[in-house]
Design a protein around this motif. Structure first.
Motif, PDB file in Angstrom:
ATOM      1  N   MET A  26       0.815  -1.211   0.000  1.00  0.00           N
ATOM      2  CA  MET A  26       0.000   0.000   0.000  1.00  0.00           C
ATOM      3  C   MET A  26       0.847   1.259   0.000  1.00  0.00           C
ATOM      4  N   HIS A  27       1.943   1.236   0.770  1.00  0.00           N
ATOM      5  CA  HIS A  27       2.754   2.447   0.895  1.00  0.00           C
ATOM      6  C   HIS A  27       3.508   2.797  -0.379  1.00  0.00           C
ATOM      7  N   ASP A 205       9.077  -3.320  19.667  1.00  0.00           N
ATOM      8  CA  ASP A 205       9.576  -4.593  19.165  1.00  0.00           C
ATOM      9  C   ASP A 205       8.628  -5.231  18.147  1.00  0.00           C
ATOM     10  N   SER A 206       7.326  -5.121  18.384  1.00  0.00           N
ATOM     11  CA  SER A 206       6.376  -5.765  17.468  1.00  0.00           C
ATOM     12  C   SER A 206       6.408  -5.127  16.081  1.00  0.00           C
ATOM     13  N   HIS A 207       6.834  -3.874  15.992  1.00  0.00           N
ATOM     14  CA  HIS A 207       6.990  -3.262  14.670  1.00  0.00           C
ATOM     15  C   HIS A 207       8.080  -3.968  13.867  1.00  0.00           C
ATOM     16  N   GLY A 213       4.772  -9.095   5.823  1.00  0.00           N
ATOM     17  CA  GLY A 213       4.214 -10.422   5.645  1.00  0.00           C
ATOM     18  C   GLY A 213       3.025 -10.751   6.509  1.00  0.00           C
ATOM     19  N   TYR A 214       2.502  -9.767   7.259  1.00  0.00           N
ATOM     20  CA  TYR A 214       1.366 -10.023   8.155  1.00  0.00           C
ATOM     21  C   TYR A 214       0.227  -9.037   7.892  1.00  0.00           C
ATOM     22  N   LEU A 215      -0.010  -8.752   6.627  1.00  0.00           N
ATOM     23  CA  LEU A 215      -1.081  -7.897   6.121  1.00  0.00           C
ATOM     24  C   LEU A 215      -0.749  -6.418   6.318  1.00  0.00           C
ATOM     25  N   LEU A 216      -0.804  -5.919   7.546  1.00  0.00           N
ATOM     26  CA  LEU A 216      -0.385  -4.539   7.799  1.00  0.00           C
ATOM     27  C   LEU A 216       1.127  -4.513   7.974  1.00  0.00           C
ATOM     28  N   GLU A 217       1.788  -3.565   7.303  1.00  0.00           N
ATOM     29  CA  GLU A 217       3.240  -3.495   7.367  1.00  0.00           C
ATOM     30  C   GLU A 217       3.687  -2.219   8.071  1.00  0.00           C
ATOM     31  N   THR A 218       4.814  -2.298   8.734  1.00  0.00           N
ATOM     32  CA  THR A 218       5.332  -1.149   9.465  1.00  0.00           C
ATOM     33  C   THR A 218       5.591   0.026   8.530  1.00  0.00           C
ATOM     34  N   ALA A 219       6.074  -0.235   7.335  1.00  0.00           N
ATOM     35  CA  ALA A 219       6.313   0.856   6.374  1.00  0.00           C
ATOM     36  C   ALA A 219       5.003   1.541   5.983  1.00  0.00           C
ATOM     37  N   THR A 220       3.930   0.771   5.925  1.00  0.00           N
ATOM     38  CA  THR A 220       2.622   1.359   5.615  1.00  0.00           C
ATOM     39  C   THR A 220       2.158   2.253   6.752  1.00  0.00           C
ATOM     40  N   LEU A 221       2.393   1.835   7.986  1.00  0.00           N
ATOM     41  CA  LEU A 221       2.047   2.676   9.128  1.00  0.00           C
ATOM     42  C   LEU A 221       2.752   4.029   9.038  1.00  0.00           C
ATOM     43  N   PRO A 261       2.003  -5.520  13.889  1.00  0.00           N
ATOM     44  CA  PRO A 261       3.034  -4.577  14.335  1.00  0.00           C
ATOM     45  C   PRO A 261       2.555  -3.658  15.447  1.00  0.00           C
ATOM     46  N   LEU A 262       1.250  -3.500  15.614  1.00  0.00           N
ATOM     47  CA  LEU A 262       0.696  -2.638  16.655  1.00  0.00           C
ATOM     48  C   LEU A 262       0.497  -3.360  17.989  1.00  0.00           C
ATOM     49  N   PHE A 263       0.875  -4.618  18.071  1.00  0.00           N
ATOM     50  CA  PHE A 263       0.567  -5.403  19.270  1.00  0.00           C
ATOM     51  C   PHE A 263       1.136  -4.774  20.540  1.00  0.00           C
TER      52      PHE A 263
END
Length: 317
Positions: A26-27, A205-207, A213-221, A261-263
């Motif tokens: 997405m990003h 750490d979760s980021h 690979g887990y649908l939402l990506e840190t780069a997208t955030l 990543p938001l966990f």
């Protein structure tokens, strides 16, 4: 626990699409295209949303003289009854997401318990950067209080809720009701917070664990945050974890995805709520990723999550 097998299979297809050039993160997309892709995903994740729901289109006045769309969802045949109401705010990183992308979520919530669901379509970045989304949601809460009687809604029995940044916006409403009542006259009894964004100022750490690979990506955030609040990451209205002196808020159900990543920031917010004296029910949905509420058509266990939501909220009403 490993990823849910059905979800793992879907993510493998997503990865194959990227390898073959048929899909892109997405990003890496223009905003308009990212919005279309997010809408299309709804039809894949939940292809058969329930039709037996009464849906009313609304216009909600905002402070700048404009109005935003909204929808009111009720069980069919309940229109003449006065119902409690869940003010529900969709996710999408402040950049994507809409009433349509979360229509199936709102329909399922409206059938989960004895309450209505009001969903405002707050305005998105980059066209409307911070704090427009916050202000639209505050205006929606105040509008609900003013118009509840006309809509056969009980303004004394209200919950706020949302998923992802929608949960963040619901958190802002819950905090405002206690700490800034001059901005929000509505007094929610409960909060429903699904995989919330609670601190955009730092990565945890979760980021790193679930960066790709887990649908939402840190780069997208980070792409979302750059569009919405690039210069406001330390403002509690986008990073509630930075709020100081938190007093007890409305009872909260905090529901997190194990592979998200938001966990870590969601867990930290649940702990901060508990430390304030707020009654918190914390759930970790094992084997699932971010956005699980939209996955009813893919993961059978999501039906049980909706049932738990309805039972929990009915008890607070």
């Amino acid at each position: 626990m490993p990823l849910h097998p059905d979800l793992a299979g879907f993510l493998e297809l997503v990865e194959f699409g990227r390898l073959t050039g048929k899909s892109h993160p997405m990003h890496s997309l223009p905003v308009a295209e990212a919005r279309l892709e997010f809408e299309r995903a709804s039809a894949i994740l939940d292809a058969s949303p329930p039709e037996a729901v009464a849906v009313q289109a609304l216009r909600i006045a905002s402070r700048d003289g404009q109005s935003i769309p909204g929808r009111l969802y009720r069980r069919p045949g309940s229109e003449s009854r006065v119902l409690p109401v869940l003010l529900y705010l969709h996710g999408g990183g402040y950049v994507v997401g809409s009433l349509d992308s979360h229509d199936s979520v709102c329909r399922r919530l409206a059938l989960a318990g004895d309450f209505a669901v009001l969903a405002p379509d707050y305005r998105l970045a980059p066209e409307y950067p911070f704090p427009t989304a916050v202000e639209d949601c505050l205006d929606s809460a105040n509008w609900l209080l003013e118009h509840a009687a006309k809509l056969n809604l009980d303004a004394t029995r209200v919950a706020v809720g949302g998923d992802s940044v929608g949960a963040s916006l619901a958190t802002v409403l819950a905090i405002s009701a206690v700490h800034a009542p001059q901005t929000m006259a509505l007094r929610p009894r409960a909060q429903l917070l699904f995989y919330p964004v609670t601190d955009i100022s730092t990565q945890r750490d979760s980021h790193q664990r679930y960066a790709e690979g887990y649908l939402l990506e840190t780069a997208t955030l980070e792409w979302f945050y750059a569009h919405y609040a690039a210069d406001a990451s330390n403002d509690w209205r986008v990073s509630p974890l930075l709020f100081l002196g938190l007093q007890p808020l409305a009872d909260a159900l905090v529901s997190l995805a194990e592979f998200d990543p938001l966990f870590d920031e969601g867990q930290a917010w649940a702990e901060q709520l508990q430390g304030s004296g707020t009654a918190v029910t914390l759930q970790v949905q094992t084997g699932l990723t971010h956005d699980f509420l939209r996955m009813h058509g893919m993961v059978a266990e999501v039906e049980g999550i909706y049932q738990q939501i309805g039972q929990w909220l009915d008890q607070r009403f």
